[in-house]
Design an enzyme around this catalytic site. Structure first.
Site, PDB file in Angstrom:
ATOM      1  CE  LYS A  60       7.982   6.282  18.378  1.00 41.73           C
ATOM      2  NZ  LYS A  60       7.650   6.392  16.970  1.00 41.73           N
ATOM      3  CD  GLU A 110      41.055  17.053   6.889  1.00 45.26           C
ATOM      4  OE1 GLU A 110      40.132  17.352   7.671  1.00 45.26           O
ATOM      5  OE2 GLU A 110      42.250  17.229   7.156  1.00 45.26           O
ATOM      6  NE  ARG A 160      43.025  20.737  15.956  1.00 47.30           N
ATOM      7  CZ  ARG A 160      43.166  22.059  16.067  1.00 47.30           C
ATOM      8  NH1 ARG A 160      42.551  22.711  17.029  1.00 47.30           N
ATOM      9  NH2 ARG A 160      43.914  22.724  15.218  1.00 47.30           N
ATOM     10  CB  VAL A 178      -0.992  -0.001   1.185  1.00 47.35           C
ATOM     11  CG1 VAL A 178      -1.924   1.197   1.098  1.00 47.35           C
ATOM     12  CG2 VAL A 178      -1.824  -1.295   1.170  1.00 47.35           C
ATOM     13  CD  GLU A 181      37.936  22.178  13.231  1.00 47.72           C
ATOM     14  OE1 GLU A 181      38.157  20.971  13.290  1.00 47.72           O
ATOM     15  OE2 GLU A 181      38.824  23.032  13.057  1.00 47.72           O
ATOM     16  CD  GLN A 237      35.836  18.359   4.464  1.00 50.19           C
ATOM     17  OE1 GLN A 237      35.191  17.392   4.815  1.00 50.19           O
ATOM     18  NE2 GLN A 237      36.484  19.098   5.343  1.00 50.19           N
ATOM     19  CD  GLU A 241       8.492  -2.339   7.627  1.00 50.42           C
ATOM     20  OE1 GLU A 241       8.144  -1.302   8.227  1.00 50.42           O
ATOM     21  OE2 GLU A 241       9.578  -2.895   7.823  1.00 50.42           O
TER      22      GLU A 241
HETATM   23  C1  LIG Z   1      10.940   6.599   7.652  1.00 52.96           C
HETATM   24  C2  LIG Z   1      10.004   5.593   8.281  1.00 52.96           C
HETATM   25  C3  LIG Z   1       9.544   5.843   9.563  1.00 52.96           C
HETATM   26  C4  LIG Z   1       8.700   4.930  10.178  1.00 52.96           C
HETATM   27  N1  LIG Z   1       8.266   5.208  11.448  1.00 52.96           N
HETATM   28  C5  LIG Z   1       7.452   4.337  12.074  1.00 52.96           C
HETATM   29  C6  LIG Z   1       7.007   4.617  13.396  1.00 52.96           C
HETATM   30  O1  LIG Z   1       7.307   5.664  13.979  1.00 52.96           O
HETATM   31  N2  LIG Z   1       6.240   3.688  14.005  1.00 52.96           N
HETATM   32  C7  LIG Z   1       5.864   2.533  13.385  1.00 52.96           C
HETATM   33  O2  LIG Z   1       5.156   1.734  13.982  1.00 52.96           O
HETATM   34  N3  LIG Z   1       6.271   2.258  12.132  1.00 52.96           N
HETATM   35  C8  LIG Z   1       7.049   3.121  11.456  1.00 52.96           C
HETATM   36  N4  LIG Z   1       7.477   2.850  10.185  1.00 52.96           N
HETATM   37  C9  LIG Z   1       7.067   1.580   9.535  1.00 52.96           C
HETATM   38  C10 LIG Z   1       5.939   1.741   8.478  1.00 52.96           C
HETATM   39  O3  LIG Z   1       5.859   3.030   8.010  1.00 52.96           O
HETATM   40  C11 LIG Z   1       4.603   1.400   9.020  1.00 52.96           C
HETATM   41  O4  LIG Z   1       4.601   0.096   9.477  1.00 52.96           O
HETATM   42  C12 LIG Z   1       3.490   1.618   7.993  1.00 52.96           C
HETATM   43  O5  LIG Z   1       2.270   1.687   8.642  1.00 52.96           O
HETATM   44  C13 LIG Z   1       3.438   0.554   6.930  1.00 52.96           C
HETATM   45  O6  LIG Z   1       2.382   0.849   6.026  1.00 52.96           O
HETATM   46  P1  LIG Z   1       2.521   0.751   4.449  1.00 52.96           P
HETATM   47  O7  LIG Z   1       1.200   1.001   3.877  1.00 52.96           O
HETATM   48  O8  LIG Z   1       3.590   1.641   3.957  1.00 52.96           O
HETATM   49  O9  LIG Z   1       2.974  -0.743   4.325  1.00 52.96           O
HETATM   50  P2  LIG Z   1       3.568  -1.541   3.084  1.00 52.96           P
HETATM   51  O10 LIG Z   1       5.057  -1.365   3.065  1.00 52.96           O
HETATM   52  O11 LIG Z   1       2.852  -1.210   1.833  1.00 52.96           O
HETATM   53  O12 LIG Z   1       3.213  -2.974   3.555  1.00 52.96           O
HETATM   54  C14 LIG Z   1       3.644  -3.495   4.787  1.00 52.96           C
HETATM   55  C15 LIG Z   1       3.204  -4.917   5.017  1.00 52.96           C
HETATM   56  O13 LIG Z   1       1.802  -4.970   5.196  1.00 52.96           O
HETATM   57  C16 LIG Z   1       1.226  -5.923   4.313  1.00 52.96           C
HETATM   58  N5  LIG Z   1      -0.131  -5.468   3.991  1.00 52.96           N
HETATM   59  C17 LIG Z   1      -0.501  -4.190   3.685  1.00 52.96           C
HETATM   60  N6  LIG Z   1      -1.845  -4.144   3.533  1.00 52.96           N
HETATM   61  C18 LIG Z   1      -2.315  -5.395   3.740  1.00 52.96           C
HETATM   62  C19 LIG Z   1      -3.609  -5.969   3.727  1.00 52.96           C
HETATM   63  N7  LIG Z   1      -4.703  -5.260   3.486  1.00 52.96           N
HETATM   64  N8  LIG Z   1      -3.715  -7.272   4.000  1.00 52.96           N
HETATM   65  C20 LIG Z   1      -2.630  -8.043   4.230  1.00 52.96           C
HETATM   66  N9  LIG Z   1      -1.376  -7.536   4.263  1.00 52.96           N
HETATM   67  C21 LIG Z   1      -1.227  -6.240   4.023  1.00 52.96           C
HETATM   68  C22 LIG Z   1       2.187  -5.938   3.149  1.00 52.96           C
HETATM   69  O14 LIG Z   1       2.110  -7.125   2.408  1.00 52.96           O
HETATM   70  C23 LIG Z   1       3.513  -5.815   3.866  1.00 52.96           C
HETATM   71  O15 LIG Z   1       3.949  -7.044   4.338  1.00 52.96           O
HETATM   72  C24 LIG Z   1       8.305   3.745   9.510  1.00 52.96           C
HETATM   73  C25 LIG Z   1       8.777   3.513   8.220  1.00 52.96           C
HETATM   74  C26 LIG Z   1       9.619   4.426   7.605  1.00 52.96           C
HETATM   75  C27 LIG Z   1      10.103   4.145   6.212  1.00 52.96           C
END
Ligand SMILES: Cc1cc2nc3c(=O)[nH]c(=O)nc-3n(C[C@H](O)[C@H](O)[C@H](O)COP(=O)(O)OP(=O)(O)OC[C@H]3O[C@@H](n4cnc5c(N)ncnc54)[C@H](O)[C@@H]3O)c2cc1C
Ligand code: FES
Length: 1290
Positions: free
Chosen positions: A382, A763, A841, A219, A1222, A728, A223
């Site tokens: 959290k 550097e 240093r 979606v 620095e 640098q 992740e």
């Molecule tokens: C920079 C960054 C910061 C983040 N910070 C946090 C944070 O602070 N806290 C936290 O908890 N997480 C964090 N995450 C993790 C992530 O963003 C979350 O888990 C997010 O909600 C995943 O959603 P998505 O739609 O991007 O998942 P996707 O990457 O699209 O999918 C994730 C997984 O879910 C499965 N999936 C999705 N929809 C369905 C469905 N309907 N049925 C079955 N399987 C499904 C997919 O197959 C996959 O395995 C972070 C990620 C990044 C990159």
């Protein structure tokens, strides 16, 4: 001095800037702009007001983050032209900047907001509303008031273009219609390795899931994208259900709100916020808890695309939402072609690490988030290293329901993330507490039970075991108090929370940041066109803001160009048995592999001694050691193939990773340096007290926003090659590339236009990548490019040296230190690089700013199996001085004296000698100290803190004032030289070149200022295009803070030569103009091109005899900081910082204040936040912004004052200025020692006093562990040596 544009005004001379209601956030890149495929003109138009304000408010230094920040603001203003401060706060949660310290960015953009909306310079009859307000309030600082000149602002908001939303380009209609058409048809894309299917209906999705049960759903891809890019996972079939209506539906039911699994987290937040606004409070406790988790969940960019279903289904043990959903008993609807089922989200839902109970054919359809009921209380917590955009250490959801009309527990659910391979529930504890009254006995039971139930193996992945265990108790305690408070307020028969405990229940909110910048205006009568001393904008700032500024990787592709990816070692110490490239070479796009045998010249390299390889021959000495490279047609192909190269190793012993390992194995580079003065034995005999201590200070990743990059272009004849490099050290790159290619240096030209940050990281360590790229280009006779990805860069390049210090200090009852013996050990990694100079240093700064009659410092440079550590802003000084402040703090603590009193007592005075016998003349430390105490209102602040600490048990405040003395010059005397080249063309324009490189610090701007004053022409006539080895040869690296001094003097020299040549024509035609004189000289056949040169006089120090002068002069500064710590979680907030720093007569106060604020914030990262985590085998876990956290917008002090010391000209540098790059970094140690001060107050509550060890950085983990109390006692650490830790302190 400066009046900010946004001020509550104190006097005609200065201002205080109040930015209300702000908190800020992370992550950025330049591609945000260029990805939109717009022309430069469109871009300028597109972002006009936004880019202009960030540039003019001095919010762009290296500029690499700037377009990303402009775009975040653009997106916000596009949706909401009159945002509130909270909206700005949210918009920047996903942006990072490594240079500016964020303050000027916020200041520039604050003018767009509702609360503080400024007229934009256009709305008021008499100019800008903000400028005018400045005139009305005074600043109390005597020195400020003593100014004879009228104050000048750092910038004038009246120059800002107004924001006119009607002039924005329209959103491309074709994108709208494309989007609408999405739902009607299934899409199918076939890539090289992946089939991407986008079903249009739920039926289609379920059908496809039956057909491809192993297909990955995607979606938001936040992740899955990470898994594919960094974990090397490949999903051949991807299903994208983003547009299926059933997965995007929101339904309000009797039980709660049902969210389709594809709903974004932003939408989730919006809907819950609306519900909270409408429904009775008791029903929305879970909703509020989800909202609180979302506040700290990633940044807006992620929340806009990440889905609720994605978070659940990732099944991450540190998911922030899953503990809340589990404690709340959310219901999940799962569906397959065979039908649907509803499950409660409890501990059975996650049967293992990253596993759920879904069958391969099933999808998650929707999630029901329930209302809370009467008698139910709910909260979520959290804890992460950094508040904004960070993953959790421990995260939790807690729910309690009481029997009607009582405080007896009827139902309890405690759910934790970060405590096992899955989100877990504390079932035993919950059942043990059923039927109990909410009171002290229950609390005790809960804590001892949680301590038993929430255990972790001492080797558990993620480390921080004691801390994580303590957190489970501390967070429960917060919940306990919160519920107790609610029960009391509801009139239940229960005592309210003690007043001094209340702060433990408060939810964190950032207070409005405010800031003041004070500098001395140019003297009356200075000519308008003389820009020296004026806050001139960074010359590239506007280009940087639009994305038009050209960085190395922006150079258009050459025809025939190839891309290179490094092959690196996965072992810390091993011989290479075999390398199999067959699979890699058969992959699409691959052209060749490059190994040591392909190097035509020498494989030995290194900036001072050639003790490392360009490409490993038969032995590797660190994880990340460069073994070879794959060259292919694209980056993706090269990276894929590099992963397919199979290497077998024979592991070798010993594997030395930590400083302690090196001490055990006596693994040191030679020589061991010593500086000694006075009679140590006599000093210790004379002392009233002697104490011994030790301290470890962690390293630091440079985290320049632009990673290392080189484009090498063979010229086709005589072995000539041109390299565009982000470095640098142009000359060092030239000589090492030539050495490897086996050609004279004269055949290699290095060109550096600008860097997206360097900080010392480019550097010396940049040279290896450049050499590898050059070798590949020469082998193939084609241009080759490589820009490292962040993880590659962090893996191979090394960073700031970790240090360990042992000390023995002798002192009198008064606090006067009379003897000091200190031994430093630095972790140099696998090669010498610059480590000896860095240790030198550190030794030159071992006494920081204190006069000690009898002193001996010794420095061991440890040779370990880590990537070679290297220069980093401060170059050993910040390590040497932090350890100095540690023994200073111990002395004060052991005597029970205020630390500031002991510091002041020991501080150098005019004419004293350093341990290396350099006399301190023109010392300004005392002035900086006194002014800093004054502007920080130190005495009142201290009194306020004492009252606060008396009234608060679980939050404590601390205060510290710390001085710095920083020696200016390269300690290798020969490097203190510089060249410049100036051409005057017949139209009067001047092309200037010098030996320094522009990495954001504004060196080119300062050099133009110097040339402009010297030649007496407007700065607009002077241009600097780049640094190159064929214009100014044999340059020293741009480092050691000395580049303005050295290159400034060389530029001055070149300009004076030219001026001298023009003199006859000026005399002949005094009424003529610059162009007239230039033309007259030209027709008279005068050379209008000149070289300038400068070398710093009287430098050179001999360690053997302890004689000579290592430094040209010293920069001084003092900072005072106040912090507040949460004793239960270890979090802290930076409440106040005042800095007074001596920069001589500033060449450019805007740039200098930018260096002070940026350096200070980098120091805040170093001393309180940034942690590199290595496995015991030398594997670096922290390879990107996900795990390695640098300060974000929210980490700046709530109240920040920077004052450039006035009337302090320096006769040792150009136009009486001083170096600035620095010295300010160490001033962040004031934050570290303010934290220590707060911990002292917390320890007092447990009856603890006297010196204690606090290592750097002062992370939440270290703070919490140091605040010993009843909860920490229940979670004792495992006996060292009885287990292998997940990560080691290197
Ligand atoms: C920079 C960054 C910061 C983040 N910070 C946090 C944070 O602070 N806290 C936290 O908890 N997480 C964090 N995450 C993790 C992530 O963003 C979350 O888990 C997010 O909600 C995943 O959603 P998505 O739609 O991007 O998942 P996707 O990457 O699209 O999918 C994730 C997984 O879910 C499965 N999936 C999705 N929809 C369905 C469905 N309907 N049925 C079955 N399987 C499904 C997919 O197959 C996959 O395995 C972070 C990620 C990044 C990159
Ligand atoms: S200006 Fe922000 S990273 Fe350099």
């Amino acid at each position: 001095m400066y009046q900010s544009s946004l001020t509550t005004v104190e006097c005609p001379q200065t201002t205080s800037l109040n930015m209300s209601d702000l908190t800020y956030g992370e992550q950025t890149n330049r591609n945000n702009l260029t990805d939109h495929h717009m022309s430069g003109d469109e871009l300028v138009f597109f972002v006009n007001g936004k880019k202009e304000r960030i540039a003019k408010s001095h919010g762009s230094q290296c500029g690499f983050c700037t377009p990303g920040i402009v775009m975040s603001l653009y997106a916000l203003l596009r949706n909401n032209p009159t945002p509130r401060m909270a909206d700005i706060e949210e918009a920047f949660q996903g942006n990072l900047c490594r240079c500016t310290g964020y303050r000027p960015i916020l200041e520039g953009y604050k003018t767009f907001t509702k609360e503080r909306s400024c007229c934009g310079g256009k709305g008021m009859e008499n100019g800008c509303c903000m400028t005018n307000r400045v005139e009305t309030k005074g600043y109390t600082d005597e020195s400020v008031n003593s100014t004879s000149v009228l104050p000048a602002p750092l910038y004038n908001p009246a120059d800002f273009l107004p924001l006119d939303p009607t002039q924005e380009i329209i959103f491309p209609p074709e994108l709208m219609s494309l989007c609408k058409g999405q739902s009607s048809q299934q899409l199918r894309f076939r890539g090289e390795r992946v089939l991407w299917l986008q079903p249009a209906s739920l039926d289609q999705l379920l059908e496809l899931k039956t057909q491809y049960p192993n297909a990955k759903m995607v979606v938001g891809n936040t992740e899955v994208g990470i898994e594919m890019k960094f974990k090397n996972l490949l999903y051949p079939v991807i299903l994208a259900p983003g547009y299926i209506p059933e997965l995007n539906t929101i339904q309000h039911t009797d039980e709660g709100i049902v969210f389709g699994a594809s709903c974004s987290l932003t939408l989730l937040g919006d809907v819950l916020k609306a519900a909270v606004g409408k429904l009775p409070l008791y029903q929305t406790e879970v909703f509020n808890a989800v909202l609180e988790q979302l506040r700290w969940f990633a940044g807006l960019q992620i929340r806009n695309v990440a889905a609720i279903g994605g978070n659940i289904m990732t099944a991450s043990p540190i998911s922030d939402l899953n503990p809340v959903f589990m404690a709340a008993g959310c219901k999940l609807t799962l569906m397959s072609k065979g039908g649907e089922r509803v499950v409660v989200m409890d501990e059975k839902f996650f049967p293992g690490y990253r596993k759920t109970i879904l069958t391969p054919e099933e999808v998650l359809l929707c999630v029901l988030i329930p209302y809370t009921k009467k008698g139910q209380h709910f909260a979520a917590y959290k804890q992460s290293p950094r508040r904004e955009d960070d993953i959790s250490i421990v995260t939790s959801g807690m729910s309690v329901t009481f029997a009607e009309g009582s405080t007896v527990v009827k139902h309890l659910a405690l759910s934790y993330g970060g405590m096992a391979a899955t989100t877990v529930m504390a079932k035993n504890t919950a059942s043990r507490l059923l039927g109990k009254q909410w009171g002290e006995e229950l609390l005790q039971d809960a804590c001892s039970s949680l301590a038993e139930e929430m255990t972790l193996h001492p080797s558990a992945p993620g480390g921080m075991v004691t801390y994580r265990r303590t957190l489970t108790l501390s967070l429960f305690y917060k919940f306990y108090l919160t519920v107790q408070q609610k029960l009391a307020s509801e009139g239940a028969y229960i005592e309210g929370v003690r007043d001094d405990y209340i702060s433990a229940t408060e939810i964190y909110h950032q207070t409005s940041p405010s800031s003041v910048q004070i500098f001395q205006a140019v003297p009356d009568g200075q000519k308008e066109e003389d820009v020296v001393g004026r806050p001139m904008m960074h010359l590239s700032a506007l280009k940087q803001a639009t994305g038009e500024a050209v960085y190395c990787d922006d150079i258009p592709l050459y025809e025939n160009e190839l891309y290179l990816c490094l092959i690196t070692s996965t072992k810390a110490h091993a011989t290479i048995q075999s390398i199999d490239t067959a699979e890699a070479e058969s992959m699409p796009g691959v052209v060749t592999c490059v190994f040591a045998k392909d190097i035509p010249g020498s494989n030995m390299t290194g900036p001072i001694v050639y003790d490392e390889t360009v490409l490993a021959d038969d032995t590797v000495t660190c994880v990340g050691h460069i073994i070879g490279a794959v060259v292919a047609d694209t980056q993706a192909h090269a990276q894929r193939a590099a992963k397919a190269v199979r290497i077998t190793y024979q592991e070798l012993q010993p594997v030395i990773i930590t400083i302690q390992d090196a001490i055990t194995h006596q693994s040191f580079f030679q020589p061991v340096r010593t500086i000694q003065r006075g009679d140590l034995d006599q000093g210790f005999t004379q002392a009233d007290h002697i104490l011994e201590g030790e301290m470890h200070m962690g390293g630091q990743e440079h985290f320049y926003l632009e990673t290392n990059v080189t484009v090498a272009v063979p010229k086709g004849e005589d072995g000539e090659m041109e390299l565009f490099v982000s470095t640098q050290s142009a000359t060092k790159t030239q000589s090492l590339v030539a050495k490897a290619l086996g050609v004279p240096a004269s055949r290699v030209v290095i060109r550096v236009k600008r860097m997206g940050g360097g900080f010392g990281g480019k550097e010396s360590r940049s040279t290896t990548l450049s050499t590898v790229v050059a070798v590949a280009a020469q082998k193939l006779k084609r241009p080759v490019r490589c820009m490292l990805d962040r993880d590659e860069d962090m893996l191979v390049t090394g960073g700031r040296h970790p240090f360990y210090g042992r000390y023995k200090v002798g002192f009198m009852k008064s606090g006067k230190v009379v003897a000091l013996e200190v031994t430093y050990y630095s972790n140099a990694g696998n090669s010498m690089d610059l480590s000896l100079s860095i240790m030198e240093r550190a030794l030159f700064h071992m006494e920081n700013s204190y006069s000690i009659a009898n002193i001996r410092g010794r420095g061991y440079v440890c040779k370990t199996h880590l990537p070679s550590n290297t220069a980093f802003r401060g170059f050993g000084g910040p390590q040497g001085m932090l350890i100095a402040e540690s023994w200073m703090s111990d002395v004060a603590l052991s005597l029970g004296l205020p630390a500031e009193q002991v510091r002041r007592l020991n501080m150098y005075i005019q004419g004293e000698r350093t341990p290396y016998s350099q006399i301190l003349d023109h010392i300004t430390l005392d002035r900086c100290w006194d002014q800093c105490l004054e502007i920080s209102s130190f005495t009142q602040r201290r009194a306020g803190i004492e009252t606060y600490n008396r009234d608060h048990r679980w939050t404590k405040r601390g205060l510290s004032v710390v001085p710095t003395k920083f020696g200016i010059s390269f300690t290798a005397a020969f490097l203190n030289q510089a060249g410049a080249l100036a051409h005057i063309y017949t139209d009067g324009s001047v092309l200037l070149t010098h030996g320094g490189t522009e990495m954001g610090q504004g060196l080119n701007t300062k050099m133009v200022q110097v040339a402009s004053r010297t030649l007496g022409i407007p700065s607009s006539k002077i241009h600097i295009t780049e640094t190159s080895t064929n214009t100014v040869p044999n340059t020293s690296p741009t480092a050691a803070s000395a580049s303005s001094d050295l290159n400034g003097a060389a530029v001055h020299n070149a300009c004076e030569i030219l001026l001298h040549r023009l003199e006859p024509y000026k005399t002949k035609n005094p009424k003529g103009c610059w162009e007239d004189w230039v033309n007259a000289a030209y027709f008279d056949r005068v050379n209008l091109s000149a070289n300038g040169f400068y070398k710093t006089p009287d430098l050179g120090y001999d360690f053997e005899t302890n004689t000579g002068r290592p430094f040209n002069y010293f920069s001084y500064g003092v900072a005072c900081s106040e912090v507040e710590i949460d004793c239960l979680t270890g979090s802290h907030k930076n409440i106040h910082t005042s800095i007074v720093i001596d920069v001589g007569n500033s060449l450019n106060p805007a740039l200098d204040i930018g260096q002070v604020e940026g350096g200070f914030m980098q120091g805040v990262g170093l001393y309180t936040l940034e942690e590199l985590k290595y496995s015991p085998e030398g594997y670096l876990f922290t390879r990107g912004p996900g795990m390695y956290k640098i300060p974000a917008f929210g980490d700046i002090p709530t109240d920040l004052t920077v004052s450039l010391l006035r009337d302090a000209p320096n006769d040792k540098a150009i136009f009486s200025s001083k170096a600035i790059g620095e010295p300010p970094l160490f001033l962040a140690a004031s934050v570290f020692f303010a934290i220590k001060d707060a911990i002292i107050a917390a320890r007092k509550e447990s009856g603890l006093s006297g010196p204690f060890r606090l290592d750097s950085p002062a992370t939440p983990e270290r703070i919490r562990n140091a605040c010993e109390d009843r909860f920490t006692k229940l979670c004792p650490p495992a006996e060292p040596g009885t287990f292998t830790p997940w990560a080691v302190v290197v």
